[in-house]
Design an enzyme around this catalytic site. Structure first.
Site, PDB file in Angstrom:
ATOM      1  N   PHE A  79     -13.742   3.309   4.800  1.00  0.00           N
ATOM      2  CA  PHE A  79     -12.797   2.503   4.038  1.00  0.00           C
ATOM      3  C   PHE A  79     -12.377   3.262   2.787  1.00  0.00           C
ATOM      4  O   PHE A  79     -13.208   3.596   1.944  1.00  0.00           O
ATOM      5  CB  PHE A  79     -13.390   1.141   3.681  1.00  0.00           C
ATOM      6  CG  PHE A  79     -12.345   0.185   3.219  1.00  0.00           C
ATOM      7  CD1 PHE A  79     -11.585  -0.519   4.136  1.00  0.00           C
ATOM      8  CD2 PHE A  79     -12.088   0.017   1.865  1.00  0.00           C
ATOM      9  CE1 PHE A  79     -10.584  -1.385   3.713  1.00  0.00           C
ATOM     10  CE2 PHE A  79     -11.090  -0.853   1.433  1.00  0.00           C
ATOM     11  CZ  PHE A  79     -10.337  -1.550   2.361  1.00  0.00           C
ATOM     12  N   GLY A 137       0.772  -1.240   0.000  1.00  0.00           N
ATOM     13  CA  GLY A 137       0.000   0.000   0.000  1.00  0.00           C
ATOM     14  C   GLY A 137       0.800   1.284   0.000  1.00  0.00           C
ATOM     15  O   GLY A 137       0.357   2.298  -0.538  1.00  0.00           O
ATOM     16  N   ASP A 192      -4.288   2.385  11.082  1.00  0.00           N
ATOM     17  CA  ASP A 192      -5.672   2.012  11.387  1.00  0.00           C
ATOM     18  C   ASP A 192      -5.742   1.524  12.841  1.00  0.00           C
ATOM     19  O   ASP A 192      -5.748   2.331  13.763  1.00  0.00           O
ATOM     20  CB  ASP A 192      -6.090   0.945  10.366  1.00  0.00           C
ATOM     21  CG  ASP A 192      -7.557   0.588  10.412  1.00  0.00           C
ATOM     22  OD1 ASP A 192      -8.378   1.464  10.683  1.00  0.00           O
ATOM     23  OD2 ASP A 192      -7.896  -0.586  10.156  1.00  0.00           O
ATOM     24  N   LYS A 246      -6.394   7.008  10.896  1.00  0.00           N
ATOM     25  CA  LYS A 246      -7.774   6.897  11.394  1.00  0.00           C
ATOM     26  C   LYS A 246      -7.689   6.760  12.910  1.00  0.00           C
ATOM     27  O   LYS A 246      -7.703   5.636  13.432  1.00  0.00           O
ATOM     28  CB  LYS A 246      -8.438   5.631  10.841  1.00  0.00           C
ATOM     29  CG  LYS A 246      -8.824   5.656   9.381  1.00  0.00           C
ATOM     30  CD  LYS A 246      -9.522   4.324   9.079  1.00  0.00           C
ATOM     31  CE  LYS A 246      -9.798   4.117   7.620  1.00  0.00           C
ATOM     32  NZ  LYS A 246     -10.234   2.734   7.336  1.00  0.00           N
TER      33      LYS A 246
HETATM   34  P1  IMP Z   1      -3.446  -1.744  11.079  1.00  0.00           P
HETATM   35  O1  IMP Z   1      -2.511  -2.797  11.562  1.00  0.00           O
HETATM   36  O2  IMP Z   1      -4.869  -2.039  11.415  1.00  0.00           O
HETATM   37  O3  IMP Z   1      -3.055  -0.344  11.467  1.00  0.00           O
HETATM   38  O4  IMP Z   1      -3.435  -1.949   9.534  1.00  0.00           O
HETATM   39  C1  IMP Z   1      -3.070  -1.062   8.616  1.00  0.00           C
HETATM   40  C2  IMP Z   1      -3.237  -1.723   7.273  1.00  0.00           C
HETATM   41  O5  IMP Z   1      -4.597  -2.105   7.042  1.00  0.00           O
HETATM   42  C3  IMP Z   1      -2.864  -0.748   6.196  1.00  0.00           C
HETATM   43  O6  IMP Z   1      -1.512  -0.862   5.855  1.00  0.00           O
HETATM   44  C4  IMP Z   1      -3.796  -1.160   5.070  1.00  0.00           C
HETATM   45  O7  IMP Z   1      -3.193  -2.161   4.301  1.00  0.00           O
HETATM   46  C5  IMP Z   1      -4.998  -1.747   5.738  1.00  0.00           C
HETATM   47  N1  IMP Z   1      -6.101  -0.759   5.815  1.00  0.00           N
HETATM   48  C6  IMP Z   1      -6.598  -0.165   6.920  1.00  0.00           C
HETATM   49  N2  IMP Z   1      -7.584   0.696   6.626  1.00  0.00           N
HETATM   50  C7  IMP Z   1      -7.723   0.665   5.283  1.00  0.00           C
HETATM   51  C8  IMP Z   1      -8.588   1.369   4.354  1.00  0.00           C
HETATM   52  O8  IMP Z   1      -9.435   2.211   4.702  1.00  0.00           O
HETATM   53  N3  IMP Z   1      -8.415   1.056   3.051  1.00  0.00           N
HETATM   54  C9  IMP Z   1      -7.507   0.155   2.605  1.00  0.00           C
HETATM   55  N4  IMP Z   1      -6.668  -0.512   3.438  1.00  0.00           N
HETATM   56  C10 IMP Z   1      -6.781  -0.260   4.760  1.00  0.00           C
HETATM   57 MG    MG Z   2      -0.924  -1.917   3.882  1.00  0.00          MG
END
Ligand code: IMP
Ligand code: MG
Length: 184
Positions: free
Chosen positions: A161, A53, A112, A140
């Site tokens: 999302f 990403g 996230d 977020k």
């Molecule tokens: P975390 O470990 O939950 O902070 O995950 C972050 C990862 O989840 C990011 O690197 C994204 O790959 C994915 N992710 C979280 N939110 C979104 C979104 O709104 N759109 C697309 N991918 C997301």
């Molecule tokens: Mg990612």
């Protein structure tokens, strides 16, 4: 001429609402690059891109940083994402270079729950990095499960999302030059 069904439909996608335009992204990334350039003056940081990403953000951000830097890539996958997230993260593609003695800047697309980045920060610390900072394009804050605070953040966004500019929905939309929200 062969038809290219995706080119115009993807870039003016009627199922997407634009949240952050390409122009807004580029302007903000320029500011973030200038800030990192000032903060790391005289140092040689290593930018680590979290695949897939963050790949577009990484490529624009590194061009906005006027330092003698190096880059590396890591890919992770998380187990039980969604309702039963365990917070367990697995490294799918590891770094090419050792971290010992390096000033690390972790480059993420979106912060996230924080599970991925807290795992990576702990992992990099155990490998002897001198310093570790986090730069994320999107944040977020409402979604956080573990405490992770970005050192540099492009945009705080609501709990929606988002796709585009590297971010996907089932591997789609990564090539969009803007950030959009998929309409219900
Ligand atoms: P975390 O470990 O939950 O902070 O995950 C972050 C990862 O989840 C990011 O690197 C994204 O790959 C994915 N992710 C979280 N939110 C979104 C979104 O709104 N759109 C697309 N991918 C997301
Ligand atoms: Mg990612």
């Amino acid at each position: 001429m062969p038809s290219t069904p995706n080119s115009t439909t993807e870039f003016n996608n009627p199922t997407l609402e634009i949240l952050i335009t390409a122009g807004q992204l580029q302007k903000r990334i320029g500011e973030m690059g200038a800030e990192i350039t000032r903060d790391y003056a005289g140092r040689r940081p290593e930018l680590i891109c979290v695949l897939k990403g963050a790949v577009l953000f990484m490529s624009d951000l590194m061009r906005a940083i006027d330092l003698n830097l190096s880059i590396d890539f890591i890919a992770v996958s998380s187990y039980g994402k969604g309702k039963n997230s365990t917070g367990e993260v697995r490294i799918v593609k590891d770094l090419d270079e050792p971290l010992e003695g390096r000033d690390i800047i972790l480059v993420e697309d979106i912060l996230d729950t924080g599970l991925t980045l807290s795992y990576l920060v702990n992992n990099f610390r155990s490998r002897g990095a001198t310093s570790i900072r986090i730069v994320t394009l999107l944040n977020k804050p409402e979604r956080r499960k573990v405490e992770v605070t970005p050192d540099y953040c492009g945009f705080n966004i609501p709990d929606k999302f988002v796709v585009g500019y590297g971010l996907d929905y089932a591997e789609r939309y990564r090539n969009l030059p803007y950030i959009g929200v998929v309409k219900e």
